[in-house]
Design an enzyme around this catalytic site. Structure first.
Site, mmCIF file in Angstrom:
data_model
loop_
_atom_site.group_PDB
_atom_site.id
_atom_site.type_symbol
_atom_site.label_atom_id
_atom_site.label_comp_id
_atom_site.label_asym_id
_atom_site.label_seq_id
_atom_site.Cartn_x
_atom_site.Cartn_y
_atom_site.Cartn_z
ATOM 1 N N LEU A 71 0.815 -1.215 0.000
ATOM 2 C CA LEU A 71 0.000 0.000 0.000
ATOM 3 C C LEU A 71 0.851 1.268 0.000
ATOM 4 O O LEU A 71 1.898 1.336 0.638
ATOM 5 C CB LEU A 71 -0.918 -0.007 1.222
ATOM 6 C CG LEU A 71 -1.822 -1.245 1.343
ATOM 7 C CD1 LEU A 71 -2.693 -1.139 2.590
ATOM 8 C CD2 LEU A 71 -2.693 -1.436 0.098
ATOM 9 N N HIS A 72 0.349 2.275 -0.717
ATOM 10 C CA HIS A 72 1.004 3.591 -0.759
ATOM 11 C C HIS A 72 -0.054 4.665 -0.549
ATOM 12 O O HIS A 72 -1.233 4.353 -0.326
ATOM 13 C CB HIS A 72 1.772 3.764 -2.078
ATOM 14 C CG HIS A 72 0.955 3.435 -3.291
ATOM 15 N ND1 HIS A 72 -0.166 4.154 -3.662
ATOM 16 C CD2 HIS A 72 1.072 2.446 -4.215
ATOM 17 C CE1 HIS A 72 -0.681 3.645 -4.764
ATOM 18 N NE2 HIS A 72 0.044 2.587 -5.122
ATOM 19 N N HIS A 89 -3.457 4.280 -2.200
ATOM 20 C CA HIS A 89 -4.417 3.379 -1.555
ATOM 21 C C HIS A 89 -5.072 4.056 -0.341
ATOM 22 O O HIS A 89 -6.261 3.880 -0.089
ATOM 23 C CB HIS A 89 -3.714 2.098 -1.069
ATOM 24 C CG HIS A 89 -3.184 1.236 -2.178
ATOM 25 N ND1 HIS A 89 -1.844 1.084 -2.423
ATOM 26 C CD2 HIS A 89 -3.820 0.473 -3.100
ATOM 27 C CE1 HIS A 89 -1.671 0.259 -3.440
ATOM 28 N NE2 HIS A 89 -2.849 -0.125 -3.874
ATOM 29 N N GLY A 101 -8.939 3.054 -8.016
ATOM 30 C CA GLY A 101 -8.181 4.201 -8.511
ATOM 31 C C GLY A 101 -8.386 4.379 -10.006
ATOM 32 O O GLY A 101 -8.547 3.408 -10.740
ATOM 33 N N VAL A 121 -3.372 9.611 -7.519
ATOM 34 C CA VAL A 121 -2.484 10.362 -6.629
ATOM 35 C C VAL A 121 -1.086 10.322 -7.244
ATOM 36 O O VAL A 121 -0.640 9.265 -7.719
ATOM 37 C CB VAL A 121 -2.472 9.760 -5.206
ATOM 38 C CG1 VAL A 121 -1.539 10.539 -4.287
ATOM 39 C CG2 VAL A 121 -3.890 9.738 -4.633
#
Ligand code: PAF
Length: 316
Positions: free
Chosen positions: A70-71, A74, A185, A214
């Site tokens: 995850l970044h 997320h 996303g 993002v």
């Protein structure tokens, strides 16, 4: 003999970190406030039991499907999920059926402990983390075969197995969690179109929401696969977004789409990428467009730098 899908049999999924099947501990997050570790669920029965009280209380549920690693992208999906519903479930499952044997299933980043920490900070209620045998048990024999946007000649041209694997696993995630809302996303734009259509066509009763990509400060779209980039490749990676932005501006000014796409692809190639495609498509159907009058336009790009294949897209 095992009846699991070939891709699932070929490669095993093992979580790198052993974690309890259920956890409800309280600890302090980075912000210093008390945070509750989400329930971690490993079987469909445990998942259903954990979600039943929410349903009984009439609380809405949002799902954020992920493959982990995850970044911030997320976490933005989780924040949107929290705006959309009272309860948030995040699934973490590296789905073997959406990878070709030549792709990076084996090396795809797996960091469950770090993901759980991030999701605890983000305040999710439950983490749905099935193993491959739970998702694809012995005798599994059903697949969802999406058409329409899934056959648009973009990602499907280079990853022909991909959308069948995604559609099958997302259908399972939707029927397992039965969320009111699911947040994806926009970075995987073709996937978003495929899943949106599939939820509608199969009456899955899930509202699919696509959240804006993002980006890093220099424009590179956040992706778990950015971890593969060497320092030199990372330096040129923002070319994709720069070309998308410039191309969108030129099309808005009335320049011919075919010429803008050709020159954009050449610029990406000169930066050191091997370009799979740079295309202007109808934003909903993903059909090819020739002029601005053909409908809302989305520019989509996929290109490889070094060993890393990157995708991105932008509205015109
Ligand atoms: O976008 C992803 O991370 C995956 O394709 C998804 C939707 C979780 C299905 O495995």
């Amino acid at each position: 003999m095992s009846k699991r899908p070939a891709a699932a049999q070929r490669r095993s999924t093992r979580p790198t970190t052993k974690i309890p099947s259920k956890s409800l501990t309280r600890s302090k997050g980075q912000s210093g406030r008390a945070v509750k570790t989400p329930k971690v669920l490993r079987t469909v029965a445990a998942l259903r039991a954990a979600l039943a009280p929410y349903r009984a209380a009439g609380q809405s549920i949002a799902l954020v499907p992920t493959m982990g690693a995850l970044h911030r992208g997320h976490i933005a999906l989780v924040a949107e999920a929290k705006r959309q519903a009272k309860r948030v479930v995040v699934s973490i499952f590296v789905n073997p059926t959406q990878f070709a044997p030549t792709e990076d299933f084996g090396s795809y980043p797996r960091q469950f402990a770090a993901d759980l920490k991030a999701l605890t900070e983000a305040g999710v209620d439950a983490v749905w983390a099935p193993t491959a045998p739970v998702m694809y048990p012995e005798g599994f024999a059903t697949r969802v075969a999406p058409e329409g946007a899934a056959l648009a000649g973009l990602e499907d041209r280079f990853r022909p197995h991909f959308f069948g694997g995604v559609a099958t696993v997302v259908t399972k995630l939707f029927t397992q969690v039965r969320p009111d809302v699911a947040v994806f996303g926009q970075k995987d734009y073709q996937q978003l179109r495929v899943v949106t259509q599939m939820a509608k066509d199969l009456d899955l009763g899930v509202k699919v929401i696509g959240l804006a990509t993002v980006r890093e400060k220099d424009g590179l779209a956040l992706s778990s696969r950015n971890a593969y980039l060497s320092a030199a490749d990372r330096a040129v990676a923002p070319t994709l977004y720069r070309v998308l932005k410039a191309s969108a501006a030129r099309i808005k000014q009335g320049e011919p789409i075919a010429m803008v796409m050709e020159e954009g692809a050449a610029e990406i190639g000169h930066a050191g990428f091997a370009v799979d495609y740079l295309e202007a498509r109808h934003a909903v159907t993903l059909a090819p467009v020739e002029s601005r009058g053909d409908g809302p336009i989305r520019l989509l790009v996929a290109a490889k730098i070094g060993k890393t294949r990157l995708i991105d897209n932008l509205a015109v």
